[in-house]
Design a protein around this motif. Structure first.
Motif, PDB file in Angstrom:
ATOM      1  N   TRP A  15       0.838  -1.203   0.000  1.00 47.57           N
ATOM      2  CA  TRP A  15       0.000   0.000   0.000  1.00 47.57           C
ATOM      3  C   TRP A  15       0.871   1.251   0.000  1.00 47.57           C
ATOM      4  CZ3 TRP A  15      -0.522   3.403   4.351  1.00 47.57           C
ATOM      5  CH2 TRP A  15      -1.450   4.422   4.153  1.00 47.57           C
ATOM      6  N   LEU A  16       1.893   1.261   0.845  1.00 44.40           N
ATOM      7  CA  LEU A  16       2.778   2.419   0.940  1.00 44.40           C
ATOM      8  C   LEU A  16       3.511   2.678  -0.381  1.00 44.40           C
ATOM      9  CD1 LEU A  16       3.826   4.579   2.840  1.00 44.40           C
ATOM     10  CD2 LEU A  16       5.576   2.973   3.604  1.00 44.40           C
ATOM     11  N   SER A  17       3.873   1.627  -1.077  1.00 40.95           N
ATOM     12  CA  SER A  17       4.613   1.794  -2.333  1.00 40.95           C
ATOM     13  C   SER A  17       3.757   2.427  -3.434  1.00 40.95           C
ATOM     14  CB  SER A  17       5.176   0.448  -2.809  1.00 40.95           C
ATOM     15  OG  SER A  17       4.126  -0.388  -3.241  1.00 40.95           O
ATOM     16  N   THR A  18       2.430   2.368  -3.284  1.00 43.52           N
ATOM     17  CA  THR A  18       1.548   2.965  -4.293  1.00 43.52           C
ATOM     18  C   THR A  18       0.999   4.320  -3.852  1.00 43.52           C
ATOM     19  OG1 THR A  18      -0.440   1.904  -3.399  1.00 43.52           O
ATOM     20  CG2 THR A  18       0.810   0.696  -5.092  1.00 43.52           C
ATOM     21  N   LEU A  19       1.315   4.718  -2.629  1.00 45.34           N
ATOM     22  CA  LEU A  19       0.764   5.930  -2.048  1.00 45.34           C
ATOM     23  C   LEU A  19       1.377   7.177  -2.672  1.00 45.34           C
ATOM     24  CD1 LEU A  19      -1.214   6.703   0.166  1.00 45.34           C
ATOM     25  CD2 LEU A  19       0.685   6.690   1.773  1.00 45.34           C
ATOM     26  N   ASN A  20       0.526   8.125  -3.054  1.00 41.40           N
ATOM     27  CA  ASN A  20       1.001   9.380  -3.640  1.00 41.40           C
ATOM     28  C   ASN A  20       0.628  10.598  -2.799  1.00 41.40           C
ATOM     29  OD1 ASN A  20       2.201   8.287  -6.007  1.00 41.40           O
ATOM     30  ND2 ASN A  20       0.153   7.949  -6.821  1.00 41.40           N
ATOM     31  N   ASP A  21      -0.140  10.388  -1.749  1.00 40.25           N
ATOM     32  CA  ASP A  21      -0.588  11.488  -0.895  1.00 40.25           C
ATOM     33  C   ASP A  21       0.520  11.823   0.103  1.00 40.25           C
ATOM     34  OD1 ASP A  21      -1.753  13.164   0.998  1.00 40.25           O
ATOM     35  OD2 ASP A  21      -3.710  12.183   0.812  1.00 40.25           O
ATOM     36  N   GLU A  22       1.171  12.962  -0.142  1.00 40.25           N
ATOM     37  CA  GLU A  22       2.317  13.348   0.679  1.00 40.25           C
ATOM     38  C   GLU A  22       1.926  13.577   2.141  1.00 40.25           C
ATOM     39  OE1 GLU A  22       5.959  16.567   0.638  1.00 40.25           O
ATOM     40  OE2 GLU A  22       4.756  16.291  -1.160  1.00 40.25           O
ATOM     41  N   SER A  23       0.716  14.062   2.389  1.00 38.70           N
ATOM     42  CA  SER A  23       0.311  14.320   3.770  1.00 38.70           C
ATOM     43  C   SER A  23       0.207  13.023   4.568  1.00 38.70           C
ATOM     44  CB  SER A  23      -1.009  15.086   3.819  1.00 38.70           C
ATOM     45  OG  SER A  23      -2.071  14.303   3.340  1.00 38.70           O
ATOM     46  N   ILE A  24      -0.253  11.959   3.942  1.00 43.75           N
ATOM     47  CA  ILE A  24      -0.334  10.666   4.631  1.00 43.75           C
ATOM     48  C   ILE A  24       1.063  10.124   4.886  1.00 43.75           C
ATOM     49  CG2 ILE A  24      -1.089   8.258   4.444  1.00 43.75           C
ATOM     50  CD1 ILE A  24      -3.565   9.266   2.980  1.00 43.75           C
ATOM     51  N   ILE A  25       1.936  10.278   3.916  1.00 50.38           N
ATOM     52  CA  ILE A  25       3.320   9.827   4.093  1.00 50.38           C
ATOM     53  C   ILE A  25       3.968  10.573   5.252  1.00 50.38           C
ATOM     54  CG2 ILE A  25       5.610   9.757   3.024  1.00 50.38           C
ATOM     55  CD1 ILE A  25       4.120   9.273   0.332  1.00 50.38           C
ATOM     56  N   GLU A  26       3.744  11.877   5.341  1.00 53.39           N
ATOM     57  CA  GLU A  26       4.291  12.668   6.451  1.00 53.39           C
ATOM     58  C   GLU A  26       3.731  12.204   7.791  1.00 53.39           C
ATOM     59  OE1 GLU A  26       6.794  14.835   6.487  1.00 53.39           O
ATOM     60  OE2 GLU A  26       7.039  14.412   4.347  1.00 53.39           O
ATOM     61  N   LYS A  27       2.446  11.881   7.840  1.00 54.20           N
ATOM     62  CA  LYS A  27       1.834  11.386   9.078  1.00 54.20           C
ATOM     63  C   LYS A  27       2.471  10.062   9.498  1.00 54.20           C
ATOM     64  CE  LYS A  27      -2.657  13.570   8.421  1.00 54.20           C
ATOM     65  NZ  LYS A  27      -4.087  13.363   8.110  1.00 54.20           N
ATOM     66  N   ILE A  28       2.733   9.207   8.533  1.00 56.22           N
ATOM     67  CA  ILE A  28       3.356   7.914   8.822  1.00 56.22           C
ATOM     68  C   ILE A  28       4.769   8.126   9.364  1.00 56.22           C
ATOM     69  CG2 ILE A  28       4.222   5.763   7.796  1.00 56.22           C
ATOM     70  CD1 ILE A  28       1.779   5.959   5.871  1.00 56.22           C
ATOM     71  N   ILE A  29       5.491   9.053   8.762  1.00 56.69           N
ATOM     72  CA  ILE A  29       6.857   9.349   9.229  1.00 56.69           C
ATOM     73  C   ILE A  29       6.822   9.891  10.650  1.00 56.69           C
ATOM     74  CG2 ILE A  29       8.832  10.897   8.882  1.00 56.69           C
ATOM     75  CD1 ILE A  29       8.345  10.505   5.832  1.00 56.69           C
ATOM     76  N   LYS A  30       5.876  10.776  10.946  1.00 54.85           N
ATOM     77  CA  LYS A  30       5.755  11.322  12.304  1.00 54.85           C
ATOM     78  C   LYS A  30       5.406  10.223  13.300  1.00 54.85           C
ATOM     79  CE  LYS A  30       4.585  16.033  11.007  1.00 54.85           C
ATOM     80  NZ  LYS A  30       3.544  17.073  10.954  1.00 54.85           N
ATOM     81  N   LEU A  31       4.530   9.315  12.924  1.00 55.99           N
ATOM     82  CA  LEU A  31       4.178   8.188  13.779  1.00 55.99           C
ATOM     83  C   LEU A  31       5.410   7.338  14.068  1.00 55.99           C
ATOM     84  CD1 LEU A  31       2.096   6.378  15.222  1.00 55.99           C
ATOM     85  CD2 LEU A  31       1.751   5.247  13.030  1.00 55.99           C
ATOM     86  N   ARG A  32       6.160   7.051  13.035  1.00 56.96           N
ATOM     87  CA  ARG A  32       7.386   6.251  13.196  1.00 56.96           C
ATOM     88  C   ARG A  32       8.358   6.945  14.140  1.00 56.96           C
ATOM     89  NH1 ARG A  32      11.575   6.449   8.569  1.00 56.96           N
ATOM     90  NH2 ARG A  32      11.684   8.482   9.548  1.00 56.96           N
ATOM     91  N   ASP A  33       8.533   8.253  13.967  1.00 61.47           N
ATOM     92  CA  ASP A  33       9.463   8.996  14.814  1.00 61.47           C
ATOM     93  C   ASP A  33       9.017   9.028  16.273  1.00 61.47           C
ATOM     94  OD1 ASP A  33      11.023   9.452  12.586  1.00 61.47           O
ATOM     95  OD2 ASP A  33      10.322  11.511  12.283  1.00 61.47           O
ATOM     96  N   ARG A  34       7.722   9.101  16.517  1.00 59.28           N
ATOM     97  CA  ARG A  34       7.203   9.085  17.891  1.00 59.28           C
ATOM     98  C   ARG A  34       7.419   7.732  18.547  1.00 59.28           C
ATOM     99  NH1 ARG A  34       2.380  11.565  15.953  1.00 59.28           N
ATOM    100  NH2 ARG A  34       1.317   9.588  16.296  1.00 59.28           N
ATOM    101  N   GLU A  35       7.450   6.686  17.746  1.00 56.96           N
ATOM    102  CA  GLU A  35       7.587   5.327  18.272  1.00 56.96           C
ATOM    103  C   GLU A  35       9.033   4.975  18.616  1.00 56.96           C
ATOM    104  OE1 GLU A  35       5.080   3.125  19.006  1.00 56.96           O
ATOM    105  OE2 GLU A  35       3.834   4.875  18.622  1.00 56.96           O
ATOM    106  N   LYS A  36       9.977   5.742  18.103  1.00 55.21           N
ATOM    107  CA  LYS A  36      11.379   5.463  18.393  1.00 55.21           C
ATOM    108  C   LYS A  36      11.655   5.745  19.862  1.00 55.21           C
ATOM    109  CE  LYS A  36      13.217   6.570  13.849  1.00 55.21           C
ATOM    110  NZ  LYS A  36      14.021   7.508  13.072  1.00 55.21           N
TER     111      LYS A  36
END
Length: 77
Positions: A15-36
Protein backbone atom coordinates in the motif's frame (compact mmCIF):
# COMPACT_ATOMS: atom_id res chain seq x y z
CA UNK A 1 7.17 -14.49 14.01
CA UNK A 2 3.46 -14.86 13.46
CA UNK A 3 2.56 -15.34 9.77
CA UNK A 4 -0.43 -13.02 10.18
CA UNK A 5 1.77 -10.10 11.23
CA UNK A 6 4.09 -10.82 8.31
CA UNK A 7 1.14 -10.66 5.92
CA UNK A 8 0.02 -7.36 7.43
CA UNK A 9 3.51 -5.93 6.99
CA UNK A 10 3.56 -6.99 3.35
CA UNK A 11 0.13 -5.42 2.79
CA UNK A 12 1.34 -2.17 4.35
CA UNK A 13 4.50 -2.15 2.24
CA UNK A 14 2.48 -2.74 -0.92
CA UNK A 15 0.00 0.00 0.00
CA UNK A 16 2.78 2.42 0.94
CA UNK A 17 4.61 1.79 -2.33
CA UNK A 18 1.55 2.97 -4.29
CA UNK A 19 0.76 5.93 -2.05
CA UNK A 20 1.00 9.38 -3.64
CA UNK A 21 -0.59 11.49 -0.90
CA UNK A 22 2.32 13.35 0.68
CA UNK A 23 0.31 14.32 3.77
CA UNK A 24 -0.33 10.67 4.63
CA UNK A 25 3.32 9.83 4.09
CA UNK A 26 4.29 12.67 6.45
CA UNK A 27 1.83 11.39 9.08
CA UNK A 28 3.36 7.91 8.82
CA UNK A 29 6.86 9.35 9.23
CA UNK A 30 5.76 11.32 12.30
CA UNK A 31 4.18 8.19 13.78
CA UNK A 32 7.39 6.25 13.20
CA UNK A 33 9.46 9.00 14.81
CA UNK A 34 7.20 9.08 17.89
CA UNK A 35 7.59 5.33 18.27
CA UNK A 36 11.38 5.46 18.39
CA UNK A 37 12.68 4.98 21.91
CA UNK A 38 16.06 6.36 22.83
CA UNK A 39 17.55 3.68 25.08
CA UNK A 40 19.71 6.31 26.79
CA UNK A 41 16.61 7.93 28.26
CA UNK A 42 15.55 4.57 29.71
CA UNK A 43 18.74 4.22 31.78
CA UNK A 44 19.07 5.15 35.43
CA UNK A 45 21.40 7.96 36.52
CA UNK A 46 23.82 5.36 37.91
CA UNK A 47 23.92 3.51 34.58
CA UNK A 48 24.50 6.75 32.66
CA UNK A 49 27.27 7.77 35.07
CA UNK A 50 28.92 4.35 34.72
CA UNK A 51 28.84 4.50 30.92
CA UNK A 52 30.18 8.07 30.92
CA UNK A 53 33.02 7.01 33.24
CA UNK A 54 33.84 4.09 30.94
CA UNK A 55 33.98 6.37 27.90
CA UNK A 56 36.18 8.83 29.79
CA UNK A 57 38.51 5.99 30.84
CA UNK A 58 38.73 4.68 27.27
CA UNK A 59 39.39 8.16 25.89
CA UNK A 60 42.26 8.61 28.35
CA UNK A 61 43.75 5.21 27.47
CA UNK A 62 42.78 3.55 30.74
CA UNK A 63 41.77 0.22 29.18
CA UNK A 64 42.49 -3.50 29.52
CA UNK A 65 43.27 -5.99 26.75
CA UNK A 66 40.36 -8.17 25.68
CA UNK A 67 42.15 -11.30 26.92
CA UNK A 68 42.30 -9.88 30.48
CA UNK A 69 38.62 -8.97 30.39
CA UNK A 70 37.69 -12.46 29.19
CA UNK A 71 39.61 -13.97 32.11
CA UNK A 72 37.79 -11.76 34.61
CA UNK A 73 34.29 -11.83 33.14
CA UNK A 74 34.28 -14.92 30.94
CA UNK A 75 31.63 -16.74 32.92
CA UNK A 76 29.15 -13.91 32.25
CA UNK A 77 29.94 -13.48 28.57
Amino acid sequence: MDINIQNKKIELIQWLSTLNDESIIEKIIKLRDREKVDWWEELSKEEKDSISKGIKDADSGNTQPHSNVKKLYGKWL
